[in-house]
Design a protein around this motif. Structure first.
Motif, PDB file in Angstrom:
ATOM      1  N   SER A  43      32.455  49.174  39.645  1.00 37.13           N
ATOM      2  CA  SER A  43      32.663  48.070  38.715  1.00 37.13           C
ATOM      3  C   SER A  43      34.139  47.924  38.372  1.00 37.13           C
ATOM      4  O   SER A  43      34.847  48.918  38.179  1.00 37.13           O
ATOM      5  CB  SER A  43      31.857  48.313  37.426  1.00 37.13           C
ATOM      6  OG  SER A  43      32.183  47.374  36.429  1.00 37.13           O
ATOM      7  N   SER A  44      34.577  46.679  38.284  1.00 37.14           N
ATOM      8  CA  SER A  44      35.958  46.402  37.870  1.00 37.14           C
ATOM      9  C   SER A  44      36.202  46.854  36.444  1.00 37.14           C
ATOM     10  O   SER A  44      37.356  47.031  36.025  1.00 37.14           O
ATOM     11  CB  SER A  44      36.252  44.893  37.994  1.00 37.14           C
ATOM     12  OG  SER A  44      35.311  44.138  37.246  1.00 37.14           O
ATOM     13  N   GLN A  45      35.138  47.077  35.691  1.00 37.51           N
ATOM     14  CA  GLN A  45      35.274  47.542  34.317  1.00 37.51           C
ATOM     15  C   GLN A  45      35.984  48.886  34.260  1.00 37.51           C
ATOM     16  O   GLN A  45      36.682  49.188  33.277  1.00 37.51           O
ATOM     17  CB  GLN A  45      33.888  47.645  33.670  1.00 37.51           C
ATOM     18  CG  GLN A  45      33.922  47.983  32.185  1.00 37.51           C
ATOM     19  CD  GLN A  45      32.555  48.313  31.627  1.00 37.51           C
ATOM     20  OE1 GLN A  45      31.586  48.475  32.381  1.00 37.51           O
ATOM     21  NE2 GLN A  45      32.461  48.413  30.311  1.00 37.51           N
ATOM     22  N   SER A  46      35.825  49.699  35.298  1.00 34.93           N
ATOM     23  CA  SER A  46      36.453  51.021  35.328  1.00 34.93           C
ATOM     24  C   SER A  46      37.964  50.934  35.216  1.00 34.93           C
ATOM     25  O   SER A  46      38.609  51.801  34.619  1.00 34.93           O
ATOM     26  CB  SER A  46      36.063  51.763  36.613  1.00 34.93           C
ATOM     27  OG  SER A  46      34.697  52.097  36.603  1.00 34.93           O
ATOM     28  N   VAL A  47      38.551  49.887  35.786  1.00 34.34           N
ATOM     29  CA  VAL A  47      40.011  49.698  35.716  1.00 34.34           C
ATOM     30  C   VAL A  47      40.446  49.582  34.264  1.00 34.34           C
ATOM     31  O   VAL A  47      41.424  50.209  33.830  1.00 34.34           O
ATOM     32  CB  VAL A  47      40.439  48.446  36.506  1.00 34.34           C
ATOM     33  CG1 VAL A  47      41.935  48.187  36.334  1.00 34.34           C
ATOM     34  CG2 VAL A  47      40.091  48.588  37.981  1.00 34.34           C
ATOM     35  N   PHE A  48      39.702  48.809  33.492  1.00 35.43           N
ATOM     36  CA  PHE A  48      40.058  48.573  32.099  1.00 35.43           C
ATOM     37  C   PHE A  48      39.756  49.794  31.227  1.00 35.43           C
ATOM     38  O   PHE A  48      40.465  50.047  30.252  1.00 35.43           O
ATOM     39  CB  PHE A  48      39.338  47.316  31.598  1.00 35.43           C
ATOM     40  CG  PHE A  48      39.737  46.083  32.362  1.00 35.43           C
ATOM     41  CD1 PHE A  48      40.877  45.381  32.026  1.00 35.43           C
ATOM     42  CD2 PHE A  48      38.991  45.662  33.455  1.00 35.43           C
ATOM     43  CE1 PHE A  48      41.267  44.265  32.745  1.00 35.43           C
ATOM     44  CE2 PHE A  48      39.372  44.545  34.181  1.00 35.43           C
ATOM     45  CZ  PHE A  48      40.513  43.854  33.832  1.00 35.43           C
ATOM     46  N   ILE A  49      38.723  50.532  31.589  1.00 36.66           N
ATOM     47  CA  ILE A  49      38.446  51.783  30.876  1.00 36.66           C
ATOM     48  C   ILE A  49      39.592  52.762  31.089  1.00 36.66           C
ATOM     49  O   ILE A  49      40.029  53.445  30.154  1.00 36.66           O
ATOM     50  CB  ILE A  49      37.109  52.395  31.330  1.00 36.66           C
ATOM     51  CG1 ILE A  49      35.940  51.512  30.881  1.00 36.66           C
ATOM     52  CG2 ILE A  49      36.936  53.814  30.757  1.00 36.66           C
ATOM     53  CD1 ILE A  49      34.581  51.963  31.397  1.00 36.66           C
TER      54      ILE A  49
END
Length: 491
Positions: free
Chosen positions: A91-97
């Motif tokens: 998930s691209s969310q991991s980058v922001f995490i």
């Protein structure tokens, strides 16, 4: 003194544009909601582990299991040694995490992660999206109408039913922000307000992040890619057309890749619930339904069960299930079944419609336990829009069809005129409406066919975003038409 007040008023009138006004309002509201006690966030429904475990985080609260669903938890432990947890989902969310985690280590702690760093990062991403969206909607507007549109934008998208997701590990907050960027990009291309390449780049990046944030969003890539066809024709220069073709082709391929990378575990979970919480759920004769699909009738006993329930009738991973249940149906066969049984499909669509206008799931609370709020209690701070929509929206799928037809026909008229005049840029607003409606229905269809009615409210989150954007765009268009009809120069 009066001269000074007039001077300040004049300065504000010149510099406090509708988009700046909207950004300030959203900033104040989200700061009050997310970062001033009692803090507002989203309780964990059991999904958080999938994303935070592979990002170097762990639960450091011994009472965490008892807080799930009911209370928001803002602090998690940071692994100090090797993290043995494999990547559960891509998930691209991991980058922001990871960005939030880096900020947390610099400004707060190397051992404890405060989820408000992730919330703050998403608020920082939201503000430019609001600015650009309002800038596009109010382009060429003068005076009070622009501020009215800005206020409506704040009323809808600063609603805490949306922003509470920022203080959580759900990807929905990121999905909201990226869809706002995509909508703003199309509107600004339509208005020809900013550089076309910059807007194309913004649509491209936001689309990739949106699609790769969650596997469920993979089909949205097809919708966005198809809508990119009109963007291709808005300029005749070769460089822009090659850039457009490449951008939307990559967007399409990102959906294919996301679908291919869905972990086998999640395929099994979704497949199980597609049958037990979908095909069998509203079937008057579940044995016959299974027979139609070439599946042993004994599996009718699983009707209404879900993959996660504590007491199961059968081990869901045993040889019987692997041999005689899961291999006998897939997305295509389930879709074919629904098309051959329109009455049952209608029931499922109505069930989806009942859950399509609630932005926040019924099961999850918004407050920390230490604040004294009850288990699963939800905030009502700045939530008038979401509360009203959930109560007033008709709970029939026919209403969604009516909504789609009204918007498509309304914007098709001007698009047809623009097409006859070979003004492809003038068709972009209709193109955006098609994108939003297509994405909304894609979400509903994929959810029903791919996971039944399990967790419909959260799964239909993107539908809410698309619906609310059409309402905002439609209200702005009606305001422009009203002003034009009165002969005012505000529009």
């Amino acid at each position: 003194m009066n001269r000074k007040i007039k001077s300040i008023s004049l300065w504000l009138w010149r510099h406090l544009t509708p988009q700046v006004f909207a950004v300030i309002c959203v900033l104040v509201i989200t700061l009050l909601a997310l970062f001033i006690p009692p803090y507002i966030g989203m309780a964990d429904n059991g999904d958080f582990f999938r994303i935070f475990s592979s990002n170097g985080l762990f639960v450091n609260n011994a009472n965490y299991d008892n807080l799930q669903f009911g209370h928001f938890v803002k602090e998690f432990g940071i692994y100090q040694y090797f993290n043995e947890n494999p990547v559960a989902i891509y998930s691209s969310q991991s980058v922001f995490i990871q960005i939030a985690l880096a900020l947390n280590k610099v400004f707060w702690s190397n051992t404890v992660f405060d989820i408000r760093f992730l919330g703050g990062l998403q608020v920082a991403l939201l503000l430019p999206a609001i600015y650009l969206l309002v800038a596009g909607l109010t382009a060429k507007m003068k005076g009070w109408p622009g501020y009215l549109v800005a206020a409506l934008t704040v009323f809808i998208f600063a609603d805490t039913a949306y922003t509470a997701y920022f203080n959580s590990f759900f990807s929905e907050g990121l999905i909201l922000i990226m869809m706002l960027y995509i909508a703003a990009g199309f509107i600004l291309l339509f208005q020809h307000k900013y550089n076309d390449y910059a807007m194309l780049g913004m649509i491209f990046v936001a689309s990739l992040i949106l699609i790769t944030a969650k596997q469920q969003n993979a089909p949205i890539a097809v919708v966005i890619a198809v809508c990119g066809i009109i963007v291709f024709f808005i300029r005749k220069d070769r460089a822009f057309r090659i850039s457009t073709m490449a951008a939307f082709l990559v967007i399409f391929m990102s959906g294919v890749v996301m679908y291919a990378f869905i972990p086998g575990e999640f395929v099994t979970i979704n497949q199980y619930q597609t049958m037990t919480r979908g095909v069998l759920l509203d079937s008057e004769n579940p044995e016959k339904s299974l027979q139609e699909m070439g599946i042993n009738e004994q599996f009718a006993l699983l009707k209404g069960t879900n993959f996660y329930q504590k007491y199961k009738m059968i081990d869901l991973d045993n040889e019987l299930m692997e041999k005689d249940f899961y291999p006998n149906y897939n997305f295509v066969s389930v879709l074919s079944y629904y098309l051959e049984n329109p009455k049952q499909l209608g029931k499922m669509l109505d069930l989806s419609a009942q859950n399509s206008f609630s932005i926040r799931p019924f099961e999850m609370g918004n407050f920390e336990k230490v604040t004294g709020y009850q288990f699963k209690e939800k905030t009502h701070f700045f939530s008038a829009y979401s509360d009203a929509k959930a109560k007033l929206a008709p709970e029939k799928f026919s209403f969604l069809i009516l909504w789609a037809l009204i918007f498509l026909i309304s914007y098709a008229v001007s698009a047809f005129k623009a097409f006859r005049a070979k003004d492809f840029r003038g068709m972009l607003l209709f193109d955006l409406i098609v994108l939003l409606i297509g994405s909304g229905f894609a979400v509903i269809l994929v959810t029903i066919v791919g996971d039944g009615e399990a967790d419909l409210t959260k799964h239909n989150f993107l539908f809410n975003v698309c619906f609310d954007l059409t309402i905002l765009i439609g209200a702005t268009s009606l305001l422009r038409a009203y002003l034009k009809g009165r002969g005012e120069k505000h529009a």
